[in-house]
Design a protein around this motif. Structure first.
Motif, short mmCIF file in Angstrom:
data_model
loop_
_atom_site.label_atom_id
_atom_site.label_comp_id
_atom_site.label_asym_id
_atom_site.label_seq_id
_atom_site.Cartn_x
_atom_site.Cartn_y
_atom_site.Cartn_z
N GLY A 27 -9.73 -10.55 -8.37
CA GLY A 27 -9.49 -11.04 -9.46
C GLY A 27 -8.66 -12.43 -9.60
N VAL A 28 -7.99 -12.88 -8.55
CA VAL A 28 -7.00 -13.72 -8.62
C VAL A 28 -7.59 -15.04 -8.99
N PRO A 29 -7.08 -15.77 -9.66
CA PRO A 29 -7.49 -17.25 -10.39
C PRO A 29 -7.82 -18.20 -8.96
N GLY A 30 -8.84 -18.99 -8.64
CA GLY A 30 -9.18 -19.67 -7.64
C GLY A 30 -9.75 -19.17 -6.51
N LEU A 31 -10.17 -17.74 -6.43
CA LEU A 31 -10.61 -17.07 -5.35
C LEU A 31 -12.15 -17.83 -5.10
N ALA A 32 -12.85 -17.92 -6.26
CA ALA A 32 -14.56 -17.97 -6.16
C ALA A 32 -14.26 -19.62 -5.59
N ASP A 33 -13.27 -20.56 -6.23
CA ASP A 33 -13.43 -21.97 -5.76
C ASP A 33 -13.09 -22.04 -4.44
N PHE A 34 -12.12 -21.34 -3.64
CA PHE A 34 -11.81 -21.43 -2.71
C PHE A 34 -12.90 -20.98 -1.62
N GLU A 35 -13.63 -19.84 -2.02
CA GLU A 35 -14.77 -19.34 -1.26
C GLU A 35 -15.91 -20.51 -1.12
N LEU A 36 -16.27 -21.03 -2.09
CA LEU A 36 -17.12 -22.01 -2.12
C LEU A 36 -16.62 -23.27 -0.97
N ARG A 37 -15.48 -23.75 -1.00
CA ARG A 37 -15.17 -24.63 -0.19
C ARG A 37 -14.98 -24.08 1.23
N VAL A 38 -14.55 -22.98 1.37
CA VAL A 38 -14.74 -22.34 2.90
C VAL A 38 -16.19 -22.34 3.20
N ASP A 76 0.81 -1.14 -0.04
CA ASP A 76 0.13 -0.10 -0.04
C ASP A 76 0.86 1.40 0.10
N ALA A 77 2.22 1.19 0.83
CA ALA A 77 3.02 2.26 0.91
C ALA A 77 3.35 2.49 -0.69
N ARG A 78 3.82 1.32 -1.27
CA ARG A 78 4.48 1.50 -2.69
C ARG A 78 3.22 2.25 -3.60
N ALA A 79 1.92 1.96 -3.44
CA ALA A 79 0.99 2.60 -4.30
C ALA A 79 0.89 4.07 -4.03
N ALA A 80 0.89 4.37 -2.68
CA ALA A 80 0.82 5.65 -2.26
C ALA A 80 1.83 6.56 -2.56
N LEU A 81 2.93 6.09 -3.10
CA LEU A 81 3.95 6.80 -3.48
C LEU A 81 4.20 6.79 -4.84
N GLY A 82 3.39 6.29 -5.60
CA GLY A 82 3.00 6.16 -7.14
C GLY A 82 4.13 5.39 -8.07
N ASP A 83 4.13 3.91 -7.34
CA ASP A 83 5.01 3.04 -7.76
C ASP A 83 4.46 2.59 -9.31
N ASP A 84 4.94 2.01 -10.10
CA ASP A 84 4.69 1.59 -11.29
C ASP A 84 3.51 0.68 -11.30
N ALA A 85 2.57 0.97 -11.94
CA ALA A 85 1.05 0.31 -11.94
C ALA A 85 1.25 -1.20 -12.48
N GLY A 86 1.78 -1.66 -13.32
CA GLY A 86 2.13 -2.95 -13.72
C GLY A 86 2.89 -3.69 -12.57
N GLU A 87 3.81 -3.19 -12.12
CA GLU A 87 4.58 -4.14 -10.92
C GLU A 87 3.55 -4.21 -9.88
N LEU A 88 2.78 -3.01 -9.57
CA LEU A 88 2.06 -3.12 -8.40
C LEU A 88 0.94 -4.22 -8.58
N ALA A 89 0.46 -4.37 -9.69
CA ALA A 89 -0.67 -5.36 -10.14
C ALA A 89 -0.28 -6.57 -9.97
#
Length: 457
Positions: A436-447, A384-397
């Motif tokens: 949007g990370v892959p596997g998030l929805a499946d893991f939520e269903l398992r939980v 979050d600190a990197r994002a607040a300081l304006g780090d590269d958007a691609g690297e942040l993603a």
């Protein structure tokens, strides 16, 4: 020479005991030797004091010298209390307390243990009598006493079930559930005794496995959490806090609670301890409280000179914080926080860009070290600190995707170990890092499935 005899050898090694006359003379002379004739008044006073002291200390001295006698007295008193039906009393005169005192004084007394067992049986009997007479509070109290004294569990459970059934019948549980459903349909979730959640809670107190009330409560709490997330999107952190606190009061293990708490942390700028204090009702300041629509309006209302002065002031404060080592903390006074606020006021300022450039390597290193040590919450803060300081958007993603994948791996491990709460927290953290990370929805269903199975058990 032969006629002389040693007188010591002639002495009798066992002299004759004194006669009666000698003893009488010795006793007769004792008052004179002790001064009793001259100081008879003091002797009289001392004798009277000794008699009074012995009378007052007779019981404690007897208990000290003969503890079995005191234990027996307590046991007898306990038997009388049991016969009167006084099974327990706050003043210590109940059968339970007296038997326990006797046992403490003499641990080898089997009679005291048997007495406690009889108290348990009597308590169970009194609970049955109270149930038959619809005295539910007394029945609960006697049943609790019986359980505390280790009455057979099967008998206690059977009586508890009967008590719950009788209470439910008296309370009209079906009508209560119908009123809860009606209040739920009208949107009255938690605005008084006649609203949905208090009624669901009353139904579940009488019948914990009531499927309709469990489902209705979960749905109603989910709706409150949805309202909390809407409040966060609108910038109303205070309202969101009140809603989340309400949900925690009804069901601290609700499936959607960790996600909402994570969003509350993100919007408020507080850490986990700060959010916990906030939910507990403690009045604490919210970092970045000036953010949101009202904050944007104040920024727009600033003149150019006023804005430039504020940016210069923030940059000076940021440099002072950096020199003091306060790069990332505290949230409202860190160097990163000051530079981020300055960037919001004047994103195109070369001075702001230079200050951000000076701080960015420290934020990148903080993120890398935390990730390497698997300190994922610290890694998220540094990110979050990197994002607040304006780090590269691609690297942040890319970094956020990596962090979310790490959280899913941790959640999978915790779920496999049966730690549903920790798995939920990991799921919420992964969603915050990258929805949007892959596997998030499946893991939520398992939980959700694991949580539902746990509730059904």
């Amino acid at each position: 020479m032969l006629g002389r005899v040693n007188p010591r050898r002639q002495a009798d090694p066992f002299p004759e005991p004194p006669g009666a006359d000698a003893i009488a003379r010795w006793l007769a002379g004792m008052p004179e030797r002790l001064g009793m004739l001259r100081h008879w008044r003091w002797w009289l006073i001392g004798s009277m004091l000794l008699v009074v002291a012995l009378a007052m200390l007779r019981a404690p001295i007897g208990a000290w010298l003969w503890p079995q006698t005191r234990a027996q007295a307590l046991h007898d008193e306990a038997e009388r209390a049991l016969a009167r039906g006084m099974l327990s009393a706050k003043d210590g005169r109940g059968a339970r307390e007296l038997f326990e005192a006797a046992l403490a004084m003499d641990p080898d007394r089997g009679e005291a243990r048997q007495g406690l067992a009889r108290v348990a049986v009597a308590a169970l009997g009194q609970a049955r009598t109270a149930l038959a007479e619809d005295r539910f509070a007394d029945a609960h109290r006697h049943l609790a006493l019986a359980r505390a004294l280790s009455v057979p569990r099967a008998e206690a459970d059977a009586l508890a079930d009967a008590l719950r059934t009788r209470e439910a019948g008296q309370a009209g549980i079906d009508g209560m559930f119908a009123r809860a459903e009606l209040a739920h349909a009208r949107g009255r979730l938690d605005d008084g005794p006649g609203s949905a959640l208090p009624l669901y809670a009353r139904v579940l107190a009488l019948e914990p496995a009531h499927a309709g009330a469990l489902r209705g409560r979960e749905d109603a709490l989910g709706e409150l959490l949805a309202q909390a997330r809407e409040a966060l999107r609108a910038g109303d952190v205070g309202h969101a806090v009140r809603l989340v606190a309400t949900v925690r009061g009804y069901d601290p293990a609700h499936i959607d609670l960790p996600d909402t708490v994570a969003r509350l942390m993100e919007e408020s700028g507080l850490d986990g301890d700060g959010v916990a204090r906030l939910l507990a009702g403690e009045a604490i300041g919210l970092p970045g409280a000036g953010a949101g629509p009202e904050g944007d309006a104040r920024v727009a209302a600033m003149g150019a000179d006023q804005r430039a002065q504020r940016v210069a002031s923030l940059l000076a404060e940021a440099e002072a914080a950096r020199a003091a080592g306060n790069i990332f903390a505290p949230p409202g006074g860190s160097a990163v926080g000051k530079v981020a606020e300055a960037r919001a006021l004047d994103p195109a300022s070369p001075a702001v860009a230079a200050a951000a450039t000076r701080l960015l390597p420290a934020a990148q290193e903080c993120h890398a070290l935390a990730l390497r040590g698997n300190r994922l919450r610290s890694a998220a803060s540094c990110l979050d600190a990197r994002a607040a300081l304006g780090d590269d958007a691609g690297e942040l993603a890319a970094a956020r995707r990596q962090l979310a994948e790490r959280w899913l791996a941790v959640g999978d491990e915790r779920l496999g170990a049966g730690e549903i709460g920790n798995a939920r927290s990991a799921l919420a953290a992964a969603r915050v890092a990258d929805p949007g990370v892959p596997g998030l929805a499946d893991f939520e269903l398992r939980v959700r499935a694991a949580a539902a199975a746990l509730r059904s058990d």
